[in-house]
Design a protein around this motif. Sequence first.
Motif, PDB file in Angstrom:
ATOM      1  N   PHE A 111       0.845  -1.195   0.000  1.00 28.59           N
ATOM      2  CA  PHE A 111       0.000   0.000   0.000  1.00 28.59           C
ATOM      3  C   PHE A 111       0.882   1.247   0.000  1.00 28.59           C
ATOM      4  N   ALA A 112       0.425   2.279  -0.678  1.00 22.80           N
ATOM      5  CA  ALA A 112       1.109   3.575  -0.665  1.00 22.80           C
ATOM      6  C   ALA A 112       0.067   4.658  -0.399  1.00 22.80           C
ATOM      7  N   VAL A 113       0.458   5.688   0.310  1.00 20.22           N
ATOM      8  CA  VAL A 113      -0.412   6.819   0.615  1.00 20.22           C
ATOM      9  C   VAL A 113       0.041   7.990  -0.249  1.00 20.22           C
ATOM     10  N   GLU A 114      -0.894   8.602  -0.935  1.00 18.65           N
ATOM     11  CA  GLU A 114      -0.588   9.705  -1.845  1.00 18.65           C
ATOM     12  C   GLU A 114      -1.507  10.884  -1.562  1.00 18.65           C
ATOM     13  N   ARG A 115      -1.023  12.081  -1.877  1.00 18.76           N
ATOM     14  CA  ARG A 115      -1.863  13.267  -1.825  1.00 18.76           C
ATOM     15  C   ARG A 115      -1.600  14.101  -3.074  1.00 18.76           C
ATOM     16  N   GLU A 116      -2.555  14.972  -3.387  1.00 15.88           N
ATOM     17  CA  GLU A 116      -2.475  15.834  -4.563  1.00 15.88           C
ATOM     18  C   GLU A 116      -2.346  15.037  -5.858  1.00 15.88           C
ATOM     19  N   MET A 117      -3.071  13.902  -5.911  1.00 17.38           N
ATOM     20  CA  MET A 117      -3.131  13.082  -7.108  1.00 17.38           C
ATOM     21  C   MET A 117      -4.600  12.870  -7.473  1.00 17.38           C
ATOM     22  N   THR A 118      -4.891  12.864  -8.755  1.00 18.00           N
ATOM     23  CA  THR A 118      -6.272  12.665  -9.181  1.00 18.00           C
ATOM     24  C   THR A 118      -6.557  11.178  -9.395  1.00 18.00           C
ATOM     25  N   VAL A 119      -7.864  10.864  -9.426  1.00 20.67           N
ATOM     26  CA  VAL A 119      -8.334   9.516  -9.728  1.00 20.67           C
ATOM     27  C   VAL A 119      -9.167   9.634 -11.004  1.00 20.67           C
ATOM     28  N   ARG A 120      -8.766   8.902 -12.031  1.00 22.33           N
ATOM     29  CA  ARG A 120      -9.486   8.947 -13.315  1.00 22.33           C
ATOM     30  C   ARG A 120     -10.647   7.968 -13.231  1.00 22.33           C
ATOM     31  N   LEU A 121     -11.806   8.477 -12.793  1.00 27.93           N
ATOM     32  CA  LEU A 121     -12.983   7.624 -12.602  1.00 27.93           C
ATOM     33  C   LEU A 121     -13.551   7.142 -13.926  1.00 27.93           C
ATOM     34  N   ASP A 122     -13.535   8.033 -14.918  1.00 22.46           N
ATOM     35  CA  ASP A 122     -14.007   7.711 -16.264  1.00 22.46           C
ATOM     36  C   ASP A 122     -13.507   8.823 -17.172  1.00 22.46           C
ATOM     37  N   THR A 123     -13.998   8.873 -18.409  1.00 20.40           N
ATOM     38  CA  THR A 123     -13.474   9.856 -19.363  1.00 20.40           C
ATOM     39  C   THR A 123     -13.814  11.297 -19.006  1.00 20.40           C
ATOM     40  N   VAL A 150      -5.216   6.020  -0.657  1.00 17.26           N
ATOM     41  CA  VAL A 150      -4.375   4.849  -0.432  1.00 17.26           C
ATOM     42  C   VAL A 150      -4.500   3.987  -1.677  1.00 17.26           C
ATOM     43  N   THR A 151      -3.346   3.638  -2.241  1.00 17.22           N
ATOM     44  CA  THR A 151      -3.318   2.890  -3.489  1.00 17.22           C
ATOM     45  C   THR A 151      -2.497   1.609  -3.344  1.00 17.22           C
ATOM     46  N   THR A 152      -2.795   0.662  -4.211  1.00 17.13           N
ATOM     47  CA  THR A 152      -2.003  -0.559  -4.299  1.00 17.13           C
ATOM     48  C   THR A 152      -0.943  -0.431  -5.391  1.00 17.13           C
ATOM     49  N   ALA A 153      -0.943   0.680  -6.107  1.00 17.72           N
ATOM     50  CA  ALA A 153       0.070   0.946  -7.137  1.00 17.72           C
ATOM     51  C   ALA A 153       1.293   1.549  -6.448  1.00 17.72           C
ATOM     52  N   THR A 154       2.188   0.692  -5.990  1.00 15.74           N
ATOM     53  CA  THR A 154       3.299   1.151  -5.164  1.00 15.74           C
ATOM     54  C   THR A 154       4.576   1.449  -5.949  1.00 15.74           C
ATOM     55  N   ALA A 155       4.647   1.028  -7.210  1.00 14.82           N
ATOM     56  CA  ALA A 155       5.837   1.318  -8.016  1.00 14.82           C
ATOM     57  C   ALA A 155       5.902   2.824  -8.275  1.00 14.82           C
ATOM     58  N   TYR A 156       7.030   3.417  -7.978  1.00 13.16           N
ATOM     59  CA  TYR A 156       7.180   4.866  -8.106  1.00 13.16           C
ATOM     60  C   TYR A 156       7.405   5.266  -9.555  1.00 13.16           C
ATOM     61  N   ASP A 157       6.567   6.157 -10.049  1.00 13.91           N
ATOM     62  CA  ASP A 157       6.704   6.740 -11.386  1.00 13.91           C
ATOM     63  C   ASP A 157       6.629   8.247 -11.196  1.00 13.91           C
ATOM     64  N   PRO A 158       7.737   8.965 -11.340  1.00 14.84           N
ATOM     65  CA  PRO A 158       7.738  10.399 -11.057  1.00 14.84           C
ATOM     66  C   PRO A 158       6.854  11.220 -11.991  1.00 14.84           C
ATOM     67  N   ASP A 159       6.491  10.675 -13.141  1.00 14.29           N
ATOM     68  CA  ASP A 159       5.671  11.413 -14.102  1.00 14.29           C
ATOM     69  C   ASP A 159       4.179  11.076 -14.022  1.00 14.29           C
ATOM     70  N   ARG A 160       3.830  10.196 -13.126  1.00 11.01           N
ATOM     71  CA  ARG A 160       2.424   9.791 -12.998  1.00 11.01           C
ATOM     72  C   ARG A 160       1.594  10.960 -12.479  1.00 11.01           C
ATOM     73  N   THR A 161       0.369  11.129 -13.033  1.00  5.35           N
ATOM     74  CA  THR A 161      -0.504  12.230 -12.613  1.00  5.35           C
ATOM     75  C   THR A 161      -1.860  11.759 -12.097  1.00  5.35           C
ATOM     76  N   TRP A 162      -2.200  10.480 -12.243  1.00  4.37           N
ATOM     77  CA  TRP A 162      -3.493   9.974 -11.797  1.00  4.37           C
ATOM     78  C   TRP A 162      -3.414   8.469 -11.514  1.00  4.37           C
ATOM     79  N   PHE A 163      -4.436   8.007 -10.795  1.00  2.00           N
ATOM     80  CA  PHE A 163      -4.590   6.576 -10.515  1.00  2.00           C
ATOM     81  C   PHE A 163      -5.942   6.133 -11.056  1.00  2.00           C
ATOM     82  N   ALA A 164      -6.032   4.859 -11.412  1.00  2.00           N
ATOM     83  CA  ALA A 164      -7.295   4.262 -11.839  1.00  2.00           C
ATOM     84  C   ALA A 164      -8.047   3.785 -10.596  1.00  2.00           C
ATOM     85  N   PRO A 165      -9.383   3.745 -10.634  1.00  2.00           N
ATOM     86  CA  PRO A 165     -10.157   3.320  -9.464  1.00  2.00           C
ATOM     87  C   PRO A 165      -9.761   1.950  -8.924  1.00  2.00           C
TER      88      PRO A 165
END
Length: 194
Positions: free
Chosen positions: A68-80, A90-105
């Motif tokens: 698990f990773a805790v993030e702030r100031e990141m968007t969630v792309r719910l749909d288009t 709190v996300t299960t996407a724990t691999a660090y990508d410095p250019d990432r701007t959103w997470f999927a639901p």
Amino acid sequence: MTVLPEWMHPPREEGWFAEDLDRLPEAPRHTELIDGALVFMMSPQRRWHGRLVTRLTVALETLAPEGFAVEREMTVRLDTRNRPEPDLLVTTATAYDPDRTWFAPEEVELVVEVVSPESAHRDRTVKLRKYAEAGIRHYWLVEDEDGAPVVHVYELDEPTGSYTSAGIFRDALRRPLPFDVDLDLTKLVPAPPR
């Protein structure tokens, strides 16, 4: 009436799409997309809000187990047409990508919104419904009750696709999901003056 800057005009008749947010460097920080419309945080944030989000982020980072990773100031792309920015997630996407701007639901286990006067309606109704419809399993809504944080905890009822209340917590928050949480809420912000 002042003329809107060119970047504020939607790129198409249908409005904005989720991917458009990454092409708006002129947009203010914390710009969200709700139903194809840009939503800006226009008023200054209260110190109470900022301190609570920071301390809650640190507390959850301390409690989060591997995976698990805790993030702030990141968007969630719910749909288009919807890309809200929760105060933290709190996300299960724990691999660090410095250019990432959103997470999927499906990568998000918990979203936390700390209610402010400007966001109250969206946090309590619009986002509550949209996060549930997107399948995000846990939603915490943090309210200011005379200077003290009160956490309204919701869990997704999968058969109905909506949230049900899992409790209202004052002083302490103890929950087994999305991982074992034991928080002293009184330490998140200083006690209000008497």
